[in-house]
Design an enzyme around this catalytic site. Structure first.
Site, mmCIF file in Angstrom:
data_model
loop_
_atom_site.group_PDB
_atom_site.id
_atom_site.type_symbol
_atom_site.label_atom_id
_atom_site.label_comp_id
_atom_site.label_asym_id
_atom_site.label_seq_id
_atom_site.Cartn_x
_atom_site.Cartn_y
_atom_site.Cartn_z
ATOM 1 C CD GLU A 1 -2.928 -1.070 2.284
ATOM 2 O OE1 GLU A 1 -3.311 -0.375 3.170
ATOM 3 O OE2 GLU A 1 -3.466 -1.792 2.665
ATOM 4 C CG HIS B 1 -8.651 6.101 1.927
ATOM 5 N ND1 HIS B 1 -8.484 5.519 0.783
ATOM 6 C CD2 HIS B 1 -7.918 4.638 2.642
ATOM 7 C CE1 HIS B 1 -8.140 4.649 0.334
ATOM 8 N NE2 HIS B 1 -7.556 3.701 1.219
ATOM 9 N NE ARG C 1 -4.396 5.334 3.753
ATOM 10 C CZ ARG C 1 -4.446 4.645 3.840
ATOM 11 N NH1 ARG C 1 -5.390 5.457 5.480
ATOM 12 N NH2 ARG C 1 -4.631 3.053 4.138
ATOM 13 C CG HIS D 1 -9.782 6.514 6.156
ATOM 14 N ND1 HIS D 1 -10.533 5.435 5.802
ATOM 15 C CD2 HIS D 1 -8.282 5.725 6.436
ATOM 16 C CE1 HIS D 1 -9.596 4.291 6.231
ATOM 17 N NE2 HIS D 1 -8.828 4.233 6.309
ATOM 18 N NE ARG E 1 -4.472 5.255 9.887
ATOM 19 C CZ ARG E 1 -4.870 4.150 8.910
ATOM 20 N NH1 ARG E 1 -4.322 2.696 9.152
ATOM 21 N NH2 ARG E 1 -5.676 4.837 8.489
#
Ligand code: FAD
Ligand code: SIN
Length: 526
Positions: A113, A241, A288, A349, A384
């Site tokens: 990811e 997100h 992100r 998110h 994060r």
């Protein structure tokens, strides 16, 4: 009605249930869930859980990726600890019966990811959260010491304040004696006394108009701690997100996992341009904060409402096998990923900040732990890293459980706690007052406190939120306890904390981007 348990656990997601399972052999445990025990953010997790398993991955790489995604304002010792203890907690999840996908040769099939330099995400298809939630629920139901109270809403923590003492934010002896809760099925109010209380109430996504979070994510835990004069930090770091499905009117927004980009999908604007390379050398797999801001910029440049995720070049059978739920969902909307790009947009998110805790998940209030999304451990810093949330929750649940077990013998129940004083006389029958304020609060946060901020927008938000705050407090004082009103009140508290902390940070860092402080030019706050 008064209830007494050694351990009170508020929340039934990965944080709450894994803590409950670890302490259950050492005393009585009560787990509260404000809806059904299964309905949590955890249940909706798609991509998976990050942990170091095989070469060429190693601890150093996971540590560096976490720090890099977090703009290096993470607490290094916490990052090191979580990454090192991760594999042991994965083993624990396996023992509880969680299944992660494996290759034909029997090794874990690892996904990638954004922000990860290696494949390291353990997953169960594209519904890893449901797999984890189900295994934890099964174990919790089977344990004789665990009582599960579904449809119980925690209203406030009990501290010395309820014994008539004035408690201030930095009092070192503020102690938690349990919580007041309401049984939502019969409206009976309970005083739940506990030697140890764990807050595991999850996130705050409903602060914004568009969110991937289910309805339960209303920041109750952070608001309760703030009201109890505990320490809360880093609330300015709200993670959006980048790729929620663009399907106006659907709430919560359906997530298109970042693992789809890890599988090779590419972000394009509506003109077909793969724009991410303009913003970061990692392209569609940048962290992100970078991807969400790039999408925001592209939409503003071209006047578009969404961007697109292109899967047309991918092997479609393999795409279906890896992401069956996402595949089925988009098919129901008439999108064929072999022919059509998927319309996507960012959505609120994850809350990186929260209740400040130490290495053992202990908050600034005695006998009160906070674990999971409600907590601010220092792991995430300014942003994060994908799939580090489930990991943080299991590692800290283990640490908090060990700490709480070691102390439980020296803690007594507090006597003489008064019952909740439900002074309000009227039911908040005029639901329109609540729904309208809820709508306005979300508009304010979305328009002024979103991905791109400025001091002027933040001040404007504070002023407008202040009006809603006063109206809601007024209504709260007059009304009997109602879940909707409590949640609105909690979200307004959270909004206030996000704005205040955003105003205090005089720089653009991680998820907090302020036009008045271009990146690299501001004053580093921590
Ligand atoms: P939750 O799982 O949200 O549980 C909160 C619990 O608290 C619920 O039981 C709720 O009823 C209870 N509660 C709340 N308030 C009260 C109250 N006042 N009274 C009583 N009970 C209350 N993270 C990853 O690491 N990997 C992923 O792949 C991933 N995918 C995600 C996909 C989606 C769509 C979403 C929304 C999140 C995703 N995340 C992912 C983030 C991750 O799922 C959450 O951060 C994590 O599950 C939070 O777990 P938790 O135990 O802290 O809280
Ligand atoms: C996702 O699957 O994209 C969500 C992962 C996360 O939030 O960590």
């Amino acid at each position: 009605m008064e209830l007494k348990y050694d351990f009170l656990v508020i929340g039934s997601g990965i944080a709450g249930l894994s803590f409950a399972l670890k302490v259950a052999d050492h005393g009585s445990v009560c787990v509260l869930s404000k809806t059904r025990i299964e309905e949590t953010n955890t249940r909706y997790a798609q991509g998976g859980i990050a942990a170091v398993t095989y070469e060429p991955d190693n601890f150093e790489k996971h540590i560096e990726d976490t720090l890099n995604a977090g703009s290096y304002i993470n607490k290094r010792e916490i990052v090191e600890m979580v990454v090192h203890e991760g594999p042991q907690q994965i083993e624990q999840l396996l023992q509880w019966g969680t299944r992660f996908d494996k290759t034909d040769s029997g090794e874990f099939e690892l996904a990638k990811e954004g922000g990860h330099t290696e494949k390291r995400i353990l997953h169960h298809k594209d519904n890893t959260g449901l797999e984890i939630q189900n295994s934890l629920v099964r174990n919790a139901h089977a344990h004789p010491n665990i009582t599960i109270l579904d449809h119980y809403f925690a209203i406030d923590l009990i501290t010395q304040h309820h014994l008539g003492r004035i408690v201030t934010r930095y009092d070192e002896d503020t102690t938690c004696f349990g919580a007041y809760a309401i049984n939502l099925k019969n409206q009976v109010l309970h005083t739940i006394l506990a030697k140890t209380t764990l807050l595991a109430t999850g996130g705050t996504g409903n602060l914004y108009q568009t969110t991937t979070n289910p309805e339960i994510a209303t920041g109750d835990g952070v608001a309760m701690v703030y009201r109890a004069k505990g320490v809360v930090e880093n609330m300015e770091f709200v993670q959006f997100h980048p790729t929620a499905l663009y399907n106006p009117g659907e709430n919560p927004s359906f997530l298109i996992s970042e693992a789809v980009r890890g599988f090779g999908a590419v972000l394009r604007n509506q003109n077909g341009e793969a724009f991410m390379d303009k913003y970061d050398s990692r392209g569609s797999l940048a962290p992100r904060d970078i991807v969400a801001r790039a999408i925001d910029t592209e939409m503003k440049i071209h006047g578009h409402d969404y961007v697109e995720l292109d899967c047309r070049h991918l092997d479609q059978e393999s795409l279906f096998n890896h992401f069956p739920n996402i595949y089925k969902k988009i098919k129901t909307l008439g999108i064929n990923p072999a022919e059509d790009p998927i319309p996507v947009l960012f959505a609120a998110h994850y809350q990186c900040g929260g209740v400040k805790v130490n290495m053992h998940g202990e908050s600034s209030i005695k006998n009160l732990y906070a674990v999971g999304e409600v907590a601010s451990t220092g792991l995430h810093g300014g942003n994060r890293l994908a799939s580090n949330s489930l990991l943080e929750a299991v590692v800290f649940a283990d640490r908090a459980a060990k700490d709480a077990i070691a102390r439980i013998g020296s803690v007594n129940y507090q006597e003489n706690i008064p019952a909740w004083n439900d002074e309000g006389t009227t039911h908040p029958e005029e639901m329109i007052l609540i729904t309208q304020n809820y709508r306005e609060m979300r508009q304010i946060m979305t328009n002024y406190v979103g991905i791109v901020r400025s001091d002027m927008r933040l001040h404007r938000a504070l002023l407008r939120l202040g009006i809603i705050y006063r109206e809601t407090e007024d209504l709260y004082k007059k009304s009997k306890i109602s879940q909707t009103l409590c949640e609105l009140r909690n979200l307004i508290n959270i909004g206030y904390l996000v704005i205040k902390m955003a105003l205090r940070r005089k720089e653009s860092r991680g998820l907090h981007y302020n036009l008045d402080y271009p990146p690299g030019e501001g004053k580093t706050t921590n």
